[in-house]
Design a protein around this motif. Structure first.
Motif, PDB file in Angstrom:
ATOM      1  N   ILE A   2      -1.982  24.396  12.886  1.00 14.35           N
ATOM      2  CA  ILE A   2      -2.361  23.032  12.068  1.00 14.35           C
ATOM      3  C   ILE A   2      -0.875  22.002  12.077  1.00 14.35           C
ATOM      4  CG2 ILE A   2      -2.598  22.344   9.825  1.00 14.35           C
ATOM      5  CD1 ILE A   2      -3.867  25.201   9.219  1.00 14.35           C
ATOM      6  N   ALA A   3      -1.527  20.792  12.404  1.00 16.82           N
ATOM      7  CA  ALA A   3      -0.403  19.773  12.619  1.00 16.82           C
ATOM      8  C   ALA A   3      -0.569  18.758  11.496  1.00 16.82           C
ATOM      9  CB  ALA A   3      -0.420  19.272  14.029  1.00 16.82           C
ATOM     10  N   VAL A   4       0.272  18.516  10.983  1.00 18.80           N
ATOM     11  CA  VAL A   4       0.305  17.367   9.907  1.00 18.80           C
ATOM     12  C   VAL A   4       1.252  16.161  10.433  1.00 18.80           C
ATOM     13  CG1 VAL A   4       0.917  16.333   7.399  1.00 18.80           C
ATOM     14  CG2 VAL A   4      -0.292  18.769   8.140  1.00 18.80           C
ATOM     15  N   ALA A   5       0.664  15.009  10.800  1.00 16.91           N
ATOM     16  CA  ALA A   5       1.493  13.947  11.284  1.00 16.91           C
ATOM     17  C   ALA A   5       1.837  13.054  10.236  1.00 16.91           C
ATOM     18  CB  ALA A   5       0.936  13.199  12.498  1.00 16.91           C
ATOM     19  N   ILE A   6       3.107  12.764  10.191  1.00 12.95           N
ATOM     20  CA  ILE A   6       3.726  11.844   8.974  1.00 12.95           C
ATOM     21  C   ILE A   6       4.449  10.354   9.737  1.00 12.95           C
ATOM     22  CG2 ILE A   6       4.920  11.169   6.845  1.00 12.95           C
ATOM     23  CD1 ILE A   6       4.405  13.920   5.888  1.00 12.95           C
ATOM     24  N   ASP A   7       3.781   9.163   9.748  1.00  9.92           N
ATOM     25  CA  ASP A   7       4.536   8.160  10.177  1.00  9.92           C
ATOM     26  C   ASP A   7       4.727   7.209   9.220  1.00  9.92           C
ATOM     27  OD1 ASP A   7       4.716   8.888  13.247  1.00  9.92           O
ATOM     28  OD2 ASP A   7       2.416   8.960  13.007  1.00  9.92           O
ATOM     29  N   GLY A   8       5.699   6.344   9.410  1.00 10.75           N
ATOM     30  CA  GLY A   8       5.840   5.000   8.541  1.00 10.75           C
ATOM     31  C   GLY A   8       7.289   4.704   8.902  1.00 10.75           C
ATOM     32  N   PRO A   9       7.529   3.421   8.393  1.00  5.19           N
ATOM     33  CA  PRO A   9       8.805   2.974   8.391  1.00  5.19           C
ATOM     34  C   PRO A   9      10.020   3.604   7.789  1.00  5.19           C
ATOM     35  CG  PRO A   9       7.752   1.814   6.688  1.00  5.19           C
ATOM     36  CD  PRO A   9       6.627   2.564   7.167  1.00  5.19           C
ATOM     37  N   SER A  97      17.572   3.271  17.206  1.00  4.95           N
ATOM     38  CA  SER A  97      16.472   2.293  17.121  1.00  4.95           C
ATOM     39  C   SER A  97      16.322   1.644  18.464  1.00  4.95           C
ATOM     40  CB  SER A  97      16.514   1.172  15.973  1.00  4.95           C
ATOM     41  OG  SER A  97      15.928   0.274  15.992  1.00  4.95           O
ATOM     42  N   GLN A  98      17.617   1.263  18.951  1.00 10.09           N
ATOM     43  CA  GLN A  98      17.666   0.382  20.303  1.00 10.09           C
ATOM     44  C   GLN A  98      17.131   1.561  21.413  1.00 10.09           C
ATOM     45  OE1 GLN A  98      21.769  -0.411  19.899  1.00 10.09           O
ATOM     46  NE2 GLN A  98      21.343  -2.482  20.147  1.00 10.09           N
ATOM     47  N   VAL A  99      17.702   2.889  21.232  1.00 10.99           N
ATOM     48  CA  VAL A  99      17.270   3.663  22.500  1.00 10.99           C
ATOM     49  C   VAL A  99      15.755   3.845  22.551  1.00 10.99           C
ATOM     50  CG1 VAL A  99      19.474   4.660  23.077  1.00 10.99           C
ATOM     51  CG2 VAL A  99      17.932   5.767  21.517  1.00 10.99           C
ATOM     52  N   SER A 100      15.292   3.917  21.305  1.00  5.05           N
ATOM     53  CA  SER A 100      14.062   4.377  21.012  1.00  5.05           C
ATOM     54  C   SER A 100      12.704   3.197  21.745  1.00  5.05           C
ATOM     55  CB  SER A 100      13.525   4.615  19.697  1.00  5.05           C
ATOM     56  OG  SER A 100      13.516   3.432  18.765  1.00  5.05           O
ATOM     57  N   ALA A 101      13.172   2.223  22.049  1.00  3.05           N
ATOM     58  CA  ALA A 101      12.481   1.380  22.612  1.00  3.05           C
ATOM     59  C   ALA A 101      12.338   1.426  24.257  1.00  3.05           C
ATOM     60  CB  ALA A 101      13.031  -0.133  22.294  1.00  3.05           C
ATOM     61  N   ILE A 102      13.064   2.372  24.668  1.00  5.44           N
ATOM     62  CA  ILE A 102      13.145   2.360  26.078  1.00  5.44           C
ATOM     63  C   ILE A 102      12.193   3.712  26.694  1.00  5.44           C
ATOM     64  CG2 ILE A 102      14.693   3.297  27.998  1.00  5.44           C
ATOM     65  CD1 ILE A 102      17.100   2.423  26.334  1.00  5.44           C
ATOM     66  N   PRO A 103      11.257   3.219  27.352  1.00  9.09           N
ATOM     67  CA  PRO A 103      10.176   4.148  27.710  1.00  9.09           C
ATOM     68  C   PRO A 103      10.634   5.435  28.256  1.00  9.09           C
ATOM     69  CG  PRO A 103       9.693   1.972  28.600  1.00  9.09           C
ATOM     70  CD  PRO A 103      11.098   2.088  28.088  1.00  9.09           C
ATOM     71  N   GLU A 176      15.712  -5.518   9.810  1.00 11.28           N
ATOM     72  CA  GLU A 176      15.770  -5.637  11.286  1.00 11.28           C
ATOM     73  C   GLU A 176      15.283  -4.354  11.950  1.00 11.28           C
ATOM     74  OE1 GLU A 176      20.354  -8.078  10.967  1.00 11.28           O
ATOM     75  OE2 GLU A 176      20.206  -5.873  11.478  1.00 11.28           O
ATOM     76  N   ARG A 177      15.313  -3.257  11.303  1.00  7.42           N
ATOM     77  CA  ARG A 177      15.089  -2.055  12.141  1.00  7.42           C
ATOM     78  C   ARG A 177      13.531  -2.157  12.005  1.00  7.42           C
ATOM     79  NH1 ARG A 177      16.153   3.840  11.546  1.00  7.42           N
ATOM     80  NH2 ARG A 177      16.834   3.925   9.460  1.00  7.42           N
ATOM     81  N   ASP A 178      12.798  -2.656  10.944  1.00  5.09           N
ATOM     82  CA  ASP A 178      11.359  -2.830  10.802  1.00  5.09           C
ATOM     83  C   ASP A 178      10.909  -3.452  11.947  1.00  5.09           C
ATOM     84  OD1 ASP A 178      11.196  -1.313   8.442  1.00  5.09           O
ATOM     85  OD2 ASP A 178      10.310  -2.753   7.433  1.00  5.09           O
ATOM     86  N   GLU A 179      11.625  -4.587  12.203  1.00  3.97           N
ATOM     87  CA  GLU A 179      11.204  -5.805  13.129  1.00  3.97           C
ATOM     88  C   GLU A 179      11.191  -5.121  14.469  1.00  3.97           C
ATOM     89  OE1 GLU A 179      12.372 -10.077  13.448  1.00  3.97           O
ATOM     90  OE2 GLU A 179      11.157  -9.347  11.786  1.00  3.97           O
ATOM     91  N   GLY A 183       8.025  -3.996  16.509  1.00  7.48           N
ATOM     92  CA  GLY A 183       7.728  -5.353  17.625  1.00  7.48           C
ATOM     93  C   GLY A 183       7.797  -4.705  19.064  1.00  7.48           C
ATOM     94  N   ARG A 184       8.430  -3.644  19.312  1.00  3.49           N
ATOM     95  CA  ARG A 184       8.452  -3.152  20.741  1.00  3.49           C
ATOM     96  C   ARG A 184       7.277  -3.041  21.388  1.00  3.49           C
ATOM     97  NH1 ARG A 184      10.696   2.415  18.184  1.00  3.49           N
ATOM     98  NH2 ARG A 184       8.916   3.599  17.978  1.00  3.49           N
ATOM     99  N   ALA A 185       7.285  -3.054  22.845  1.00  3.76           N
ATOM    100  CA  ALA A 185       6.239  -2.777  23.575  1.00  3.76           C
ATOM    101  C   ALA A 185       5.531  -1.492  23.568  1.00  3.76           C
ATOM    102  CB  ALA A 185       6.485  -3.391  24.839  1.00  3.76           C
ATOM    103  N   ILE A 186       6.449  -0.669  23.425  1.00  6.34           N
ATOM    104  CA  ILE A 186       6.139   0.832  23.786  1.00  6.34           C
ATOM    105  C   ILE A 186       5.998   1.669  22.393  1.00  6.34           C
ATOM    106  CG2 ILE A 186       8.474   1.672  24.574  1.00  6.34           C
ATOM    107  CD1 ILE A 186       7.058   3.849  26.031  1.00  6.34           C
ATOM    108  N   ALA A 187       4.985   2.333  22.005  1.00  6.30           N
ATOM    109  CA  ALA A 187       4.921   3.142  20.977  1.00  6.30           C
ATOM    110  C   ALA A 187       5.231   2.559  19.625  1.00  6.30           C
ATOM    111  CB  ALA A 187       5.598   4.494  20.934  1.00  6.30           C
ATOM    112  N   PRO A 188       4.734   1.287  19.390  1.00  3.19           N
ATOM    113  CA  PRO A 188       5.164   0.401  18.338  1.00  3.19           C
ATOM    114  C   PRO A 188       4.511   1.079  17.007  1.00  3.19           C
ATOM    115  CG  PRO A 188       3.358  -0.633  19.120  1.00  3.19           C
ATOM    116  CD  PRO A 188       3.546   0.324  20.213  1.00  3.19           C
ATOM    117  N   LEU A 189       5.389   0.895  15.905  1.00  2.00           N
ATOM    118  CA  LEU A 189       4.936   1.528  14.561  1.00  2.00           C
ATOM    119  C   LEU A 189       3.998   0.862  14.000  1.00  2.00           C
ATOM    120  CD1 LEU A 189       5.772   3.071  12.344  1.00  2.00           C
ATOM    121  CD2 LEU A 189       7.080   1.278  11.392  1.00  2.00           C
ATOM    122  N   VAL A 190       2.764   1.606  14.485  1.00  2.00           N
ATOM    123  CA  VAL A 190       1.316   0.936  13.903  1.00  2.00           C
ATOM    124  C   VAL A 190       0.591   2.460  13.450  1.00  2.00           C
ATOM    125  CG1 VAL A 190       0.869  -0.958  15.220  1.00  2.00           C
ATOM    126  CG2 VAL A 190       0.411   1.194  16.069  1.00  2.00           C
TER     127      VAL A 190
END
Ligand code: DC
Length: 221
Positions: A2-9, A97-103, A176-179, A183-190
């Motif tokens: 069983i997997a529970v996924a929790i996402d958010g800012p 946060s910076q490295v997480s925007a790198i594919p 700043e971190r939310d933005e 806003g990043r192109a890859i795996a954005p927070l949605v």
């Protein structure tokens, strides 16, 4: 499994909710932010600018990250060293946060995260767990709260640990971190399309945990 996924800012309470819920229902809690933080820390330690995608991608070759669990608590092992306590500084938050925007960074961590859910019942928290890492998760929750409330919680937490902090500064960092994360192109927070969105601004931690446990029980009955 069983997997529970929790996402958010940042600051929505994901980690405390996920950790405590996992403890109460006997799942393991996987904090994926700690993986990005470890990569951020490694880059800072090796004088690689975390915003330089090429340099960071090259440096990944020298990187080895593993997760261990001690008494149910996750420890992150970076190149053989337990860095779990070194990754909670504001400098590392920014670098992560910076490295997480790198594919290449996201690709590097994907398998490790997926593997955890193949062998254990997990509650995994992050930004893209329900959308990218575990799209098959039986329960998906997107936890959020107003930026002001998230800043207030973080401020409170620092004071309770005996530190000092500037509320306005924390609020600015959260904006700043939310933005950057959204806003990043890859795996954005949605939120995943099939995620339940839970605004915790006016909820206590206990209320959120009970709601989550109820959803898990319903989905896995
Ligand atoms: O949850 P946290 O604050 O420890 O996460 C640190 C950074 O890592 C955050 O700025 C966003 C990023 N992150 C991500 O991009 N994807 C995840 N699954 C987890 C964290």
């Amino acid at each position: 499994m069983i997997a529970v996924a929790i996402d958010g800012p940042a600051g929505a309470g994901k980690s405390s909710i996920a950790r405590q819920t996992a403890k109460e229902i006997g799942f393991i809690y996987v904090d994926t932010g700690a993986l990005y933080r470890s990569i951020g820390l490694h880059m800072l330690n090796h004088n690689v600018f975390p915003g330089d995608a090429q340099a960071v991608s090259r440096e990944l070759e020298h990187l080895d990250i593993g997760l261990e669990f001690q008494n149910g608590e996750q420890r992150v092992i970076l190149c053989g060293k337990d860095v779990s306590d070194l990754i909670r500084t504001p400098e590392v938050s920014k670098a992560s946060s910076q490295v997480s925007a790198i594919p290449a960074v996201r690709a590097f961590l994907l398998e490790l995260q997926k593997n955890m859910a193949q062998t254990h019942n997990v509650i995994m928290d992050g930004r893209d767990i329900g959308t990218v890492v575990l799209p098959q998760a039986q329960v998906k929750v997107f936890l959020t709260a107003s930026p002001q409330e998230r800043a207030r919680r973080r401020y409170q937490e620092i004071l309770e640990k005996g530190g000092s902090a500037d509320y306005e500064e924390i609020l600015k960092e959260i904006w700043e971190r939310d933005e950057r994360d959204a806003g990043r192109a890859i795996a954005p927070l949605v939120p995943a399309q099939d995620a339940v969105i839970l605004d915790t601004t006016d909820m206590t931690v206990r209320e959120v945990i009970d709601r989550l446990k109820q959803w898990i029980a319903e989905k896995t009955a």
